[in-house]
Design a protein around this motif. Structure first.
Motif, mmCIF file in Angstrom:
data_model
loop_
_atom_site.group_PDB
_atom_site.id
_atom_site.type_symbol
_atom_site.label_atom_id
_atom_site.label_comp_id
_atom_site.label_asym_id
_atom_site.label_seq_id
_atom_site.Cartn_x
_atom_site.Cartn_y
_atom_site.Cartn_z
ATOM 1 N N SER A 188 49.400 30.702 14.324
ATOM 2 C CA SER A 188 48.609 31.792 13.759
ATOM 3 C C SER A 188 48.809 31.878 12.249
ATOM 4 C CB SER A 188 48.999 33.113 14.415
ATOM 5 O OG SER A 188 48.297 34.193 13.837
ATOM 6 N N GLY A 189 50.067 31.770 11.819
ATOM 7 C CA GLY A 189 50.361 31.838 10.393
ATOM 8 C C GLY A 189 49.746 30.691 9.619
ATOM 9 N N LEU A 190 49.748 29.501 10.210
ATOM 10 C CA LEU A 190 49.252 28.316 9.517
ATOM 11 C C LEU A 190 47.736 28.172 9.583
ATOM 12 C CD1 LEU A 190 51.816 25.524 10.521
ATOM 13 C CD2 LEU A 190 51.646 26.719 8.333
ATOM 14 N N SER A 193 44.885 32.452 9.811
ATOM 15 C CA SER A 193 44.977 33.522 8.812
ATOM 16 C C SER A 193 44.286 33.111 7.512
ATOM 17 C CB SER A 193 46.456 33.864 8.549
ATOM 18 O OG SER A 193 47.115 34.231 9.735
ATOM 19 N N GLN A 194 43.130 32.483 7.642
ATOM 20 C CA GLN A 194 42.424 31.977 6.474
ATOM 21 C C GLN A 194 41.694 33.099 5.735
ATOM 22 O OE1 GLN A 194 40.286 28.211 6.874
ATOM 23 N NE2 GLN A 194 40.910 28.127 9.014
ATOM 24 N N GLU A 235 45.323 26.001 -3.823
ATOM 25 C CA GLU A 235 46.040 26.079 -2.547
ATOM 26 C C GLU A 235 45.082 26.285 -1.370
ATOM 27 O OE1 GLU A 235 47.716 30.346 -1.364
ATOM 28 O OE2 GLU A 235 48.548 29.670 -3.274
ATOM 29 N N HIS A 236 43.886 26.827 -1.643
ATOM 30 C CA HIS A 236 42.913 27.028 -0.572
ATOM 31 C C HIS A 236 42.310 25.713 -0.086
ATOM 32 C CE1 HIS A 236 42.701 31.253 -2.303
ATOM 33 N NE2 HIS A 236 42.964 31.453 -1.036
ATOM 34 N N THR A 237 42.543 24.612 -0.798
ATOM 35 C CA THR A 237 41.968 23.321 -0.403
ATOM 36 C C THR A 237 42.852 22.562 0.583
ATOM 37 O OG1 THR A 237 42.972 22.072 -2.236
ATOM 38 C CG2 THR A 237 40.847 23.140 -2.649
#
Length: 316
Positions: A188-190, A193-194, A235-237
């Protein structure tokens, strides 16, 4: 090497733990696994990453304590540089701050910059190597350390989908679950949670999808303009390269991300038949057989043409 590392830990009081810039899951989770392990032993530890902690890894225990500057820090008895490949990727400024350096890594051709060189390219993740240190030293693995070790393994094996998901990876991951790790909470964390910005950027990146005439490689790209337009950051990539990699028949996926007015960071992922590590090294970068990267100067069209030409030659 593990015995030498344990001796270094026993004889020291103050330590630095660092990993490479733009940290992925293994880099950040292994940093925090070792940081928590040392702190639980009563050691003074500074966890450092020049780019800080990406949003998707902030659920990890100790993430809030990671610093992105070492200005004003007193000398360290030893510095542990994890998953870096080369010292410059973690920061050349680390060396004068540490009485000695310990290189813990699983990248092939990892630079021998430390007093202790613990490198095993057969390890599925650097987090596995932190686990080995704890076990050989008879050290208790707390829930915090277990969570970090499990996350490192999950991240670097692509959720156990990549070829490096060997028996040791499954065994250690299972042991971490026995110690209390909840696999769903990590997943869930990885992955669950986008942010909205990331999905907007992903939509723009997928519009750049290019598949080679031979259909053996495919790529997507992100420019600085896309980042500004969506309000996203580098970091969003993370993970974008996996989309072209998922195409049937594609052996190599590439992700081009603009890092300067005329410079692009190129990420490579291979399904196993092509050694993208050798390709990245030829371009001045580095990495594994199946995952590597390099920075190439030029406008996007020039960079893509340069990289595609080298890849065509390699495929032939």
């Amino acid at each position: 090497m593990i015995k030498a590392i344990l001796k270094k830990i026993d004889s020291g009081r103050r330590f630095l733990v660092a990993s490479h810039e733009s940290p992925d899951g293994d880099a950040m989770a292994s940093t925090l696994a070792l940081t928590n392990l040392l702190r639980e032993m009563g050691k003074e530890v500074v966890a450092f990453n020049r780019d800080g902690v990406p949003e998707s890894f902030r659920f990890l225990p100790g993430a809030a304590t990671v610093v992105s500057s070492l200005a004003g820090e007193a000398p360290f008895d030893a510095g542990f540089v994890l998953d870096a490949g080369e010292l410059r990727r973690a920061g050349n400024e680390l060396k004068p701050l540490c009485r000695s350096l310990v290189n813990i890594d699983h990248h092939p051709h990892s630079e021998d910059f430390g007093e202790i060189y613990y490198v095993d390219e057969n390890a599925s993740a650097t987090g596995i190597m932190i686990y080995r240190i704890a076990r050989e030293g008879g050290l208790a693995i707390s829930p915090a350390v277990a969570l970090c070790v499990y996350t490192a393994i999950l991240s670097d094996t692509g959720s156990f989908r990549y070829s490096n998901a060997d028996p040791e990876a499954f065994r250690v991951a299972g042991e971490m679950i026995d110690l209390g790790v909840d696999p769903w909470s990590v997943a869930s964390g990885l992955y669950e949670s986008q942010s909205e910005k990331r999905l907007q950027l992903l939509g723009e990146a997928l519009n750049t999808l290019t598949i080679s005439p031979c259909r053996l490689y495919a790529s997507v790209s992100v420019t600085s303009e896309m980042l500004v337009r969506t309000g996203a950051t580098a970091e969003h990539t993370d993970g974008f390269v996996n989309y072209p990699r998922s195409i049937s028949g594609v052996e190599v996926a590439l992700f081009f991300r603009q890092v300067g007015p005329a410079a692009y960071k190129v990420g490579f992922r291979s399904k196993g038949k092509v050694d993208v590590g050798s390709l990245a090294r030829a371009l001045g970068g580095g990495g594994h057989h199946n995952a590597a990267g390099a920075v190439v100067e030029g406008e996007l069209d020039h960079v893509r043409a340069t990289v595609f030409a080298r890849l065509d030659a390699l495929l032939k």
